[in-house]
Design a protein around this motif. Structure first.
Motif, PDB file in Angstrom:
ATOM      1  N   ARG A  32      65.327  15.534  28.495  1.00 22.19           N
ATOM      2  CA  ARG A  32      66.176  16.744  28.813  1.00 22.19           C
ATOM      3  C   ARG A  32      67.290  16.592  28.118  1.00 22.19           C
ATOM      4  N   ARG A  77      55.918  12.184  42.662  1.00 22.13           N
ATOM      5  CA  ARG A  77      57.058  11.476  41.790  1.00 22.13           C
ATOM      6  C   ARG A  77      57.849  12.688  41.360  1.00 22.13           C
ATOM      7  N   ARG A  78      57.330  13.858  41.247  1.00 25.33           N
ATOM      8  CA  ARG A  78      58.113  15.063  41.037  1.00 25.33           C
ATOM      9  C   ARG A  78      58.981  15.543  42.089  1.00 25.33           C
ATOM     10  N   ARG A  79      58.563  15.400  43.457  1.00 24.79           N
ATOM     11  CA  ARG A  79      59.309  15.774  44.755  1.00 24.79           C
ATOM     12  C   ARG A  79      60.396  14.578  44.816  1.00 24.79           C
ATOM     13  N   TRP A  81      61.957  13.163  42.301  1.00 22.88           N
ATOM     14  CA  TRP A  81      63.116  13.541  41.330  1.00 22.88           C
ATOM     15  C   TRP A  81      63.794  14.704  41.596  1.00 22.88           C
ATOM     16  N   SER A  82      63.443  15.631  42.113  1.00 26.41           N
ATOM     17  CA  SER A  82      63.835  16.800  42.607  1.00 26.41           C
ATOM     18  C   SER A  82      64.979  16.499  43.614  1.00 26.41           C
ATOM     19  N   LEU A  83      64.620  15.958  44.725  1.00 29.86           N
ATOM     20  CA  LEU A  83      65.555  15.337  45.813  1.00 29.86           C
ATOM     21  C   LEU A  83      66.545  14.435  45.240  1.00 29.86           C
ATOM     22  N   GLU A  85      67.880  14.333  42.130  1.00 31.10           N
ATOM     23  CA  GLU A  85      68.688  14.973  41.274  1.00 31.10           C
ATOM     24  C   GLU A  85      69.765  15.839  42.160  1.00 31.10           C
ATOM     25  N   ALA A  86      68.944  16.262  43.227  1.00 37.03           N
ATOM     26  CA  ALA A  86      70.063  17.314  44.074  1.00 37.03           C
ATOM     27  C   ALA A  86      71.077  16.300  44.868  1.00 37.03           C
ATOM     28  N   THR A  91      71.309  17.364  38.428  1.00 41.36           N
ATOM     29  CA  THR A  91      70.524  18.604  37.816  1.00 41.36           C
ATOM     30  C   THR A  91      71.098  18.955  36.571  1.00 41.36           C
ATOM     31  N   CYS A 134      65.955   9.884  50.331  1.00 48.70           N
ATOM     32  CA  CYS A 134      65.015  10.502  49.362  1.00 48.70           C
ATOM     33  C   CYS A 134      63.513  10.192  49.530  1.00 48.70           C
TER      34      CYS A 134
END
Length: 409
Positions: A32, A77-79, A81-83, A85-86, A91, A134
């Motif tokens: 990214r 893993r997606r969940r 990374w979302s938590l 980064e928040a 983000t 997290c």
């Protein structure tokens, strides 16, 4: 779910670590905010993007490893990374990484830039506690029967209730994790890396150090017991260290204390280890000649100088083996330095004592190149000019201003 993180400078070694072939498979993530086509270039780009930040550790390497009890590994893993980064306000920050499969378990590594476009640096304080929080949320949401044990369970429960996640907090309390004895990791991440690099099993080393400690009554006995086991005791930056067969140093207080705690749960305080070893004169670890430390340093300080006054070879303040006492006046350039008005003779004597080839190299370095000679010639010509005061003209302090005397002829 297990997570880990390390903050550093980045570099090619980090990229090679993420690509190492010892994994069953390696899949490079789509980055990214980066344009480089390969992982090495992406890490280099992350470092370059971070040059405007006021930090010497702009790169944050994080990994997450979902528990095998979680069936949806990719979703977990997606969940996470979302938590994550928040929580850390990452983000939108550039990152790159890779997914590994090792021994049948899939885990993911990400490398983030901690420097924002404005130059501000992301705050990652208390990162272990925040990452654990997290992870507990992910474990609850993906149906794990009990949370992963953590020594921060009580603090995590308090934070979850402050965030309105009473469901996760209640699940953790019902599992007994907040009242259980805090787990102690067998190895820290640094110790694990040292063990992998040296091939010396740390538990075996701890057991040997503890056995030497318990069969001795004083510092000299401890030293002899260590040497019978192929180990040594030296002075380190933070106190006495046990040196293994590879030359790697391990802090003695930590080694003995951890061994006793694991063997029978007893406590050997660091103060007790330091007290027993206080009477020893040890060699400084990591130096060719070493330095004398401890109560015998006065005898080393009084060692006779070589004939001729200034030291050559053993020299003033050195013992027969060349060991230098701490605070010794015969150390390089004397004890007090120029502030104390000491002579520069010791430094000059060392220069004279150097091999002829070394003296020649130093002399060549000091010889001015052509450009410097030209500058020196210009300065000489300026100094050769005659200057006179300009009548009636002064500066703001009332001092006469000088001008160049007009040349005759």
């Amino acid at each position: 779910m297990i997570s880990g993180a390390e903050r550093g400078k980045g570099g090619d070694a980090l990229a090679r670590h993420l690509l190492k072939p010892e994994n069953d498979s390696v899949e490079v993530l789509h980055p990214r905010g980066l344009g480089s086509p390969d992982l090495v270039g992406q890490v280099r780009e992350l470092v370059a993007l971070s040059l405007g930040g006021r930090t010497d550790r702009p790169v944050y390497h994080v990994h997450c490893d979902p528990d095998p009890a979680i069936e949806d590994n990719d979703g977990a893993r997606r969940r996470f990374w979302s938590l994550f980064e928040a929580e850390f306000q990452l983000t939108g920050q550039p990152f790159c990484g890779a997914t590994h499969v090792k021994h049948g378990r899939r885990h993911e590594h990400r490398v983030y830039s901690l420097v924002r476009p404005s130059g501000a640096v992301v705050d990652v304080g208390y990162d272990y506690l925040r990452r654990e929080r997290c992870a507990r949320v992910v474990e609850f949401e993906f149906g794990m029967p009990v949370p992963t044990p953590s020594k921060h369970s009580r603090a995590i429960v308090r934070a979850l209730r402050e965030q309105g996640r009473d469901d996760v907090a209640g699940w953790m309390e019902a599992s007994g994790t907040t009242t259980a004895e805090r787990p102690v990791a067998r190895l820290s991440p640094q110790e694990r890396l040292i063990q992998e690099r040296t091939g010396v099993d740390l538990d075996t080393l701890r057991a040997a150090a503890l056995a030497a400690w318990r069969e001795s009554a004083d510092g000299s006995g401890f030293l002899e017991a260590l040497r019978r086991r192929g180990l040594d005791l030296r002075e380190g930056r933070s106190g006495p260290v046990v040196v293994d067969g590879t030359g790697t140093a391990h802090l003695a207080t930590r080694l003995v204390g951890a061994a006793a705690r694991r063997q029978d749960g007893s406590r050997i305080l660091a103060a007790a280890v330091r007290e027993r070893l206080a009477g020893l004169t040890l060699t400084q670890h990591g130096e060719t000649h070493g330095r004398a430390v401890g109560p015998d340093r006065a005898r080393a300080r009084g060692a006779e100088a070589a004939p001729g006054g200034a030291s050559h070879g053993a020299g003033a303040g050195r013992d027969a083996g060349g060991a230098v006492a701490r605070g010794d006046p015969g150390r390089p350039d004397g004890e007090r330095g120029r502030r104390g008005g000491s002579s520069v003779e010791p430094a000059l004597d060392r220069l004279v004592a150097r091999p002829a080839a070394a003296r020649l190299r130093a002399r060549l370095r000091l010889m001015a190149p052509a450009a410097n000679r030209e500058l020196a010639d210009r300065l000489d010509s300026v100094r050769a000019r005659q200057w006179i005061a300009v009548p009636g003209v002064t500066d703001i302090w009332g001092l006469p201003i000088q001008g160049e005397r007009p040349r005759l002829g």
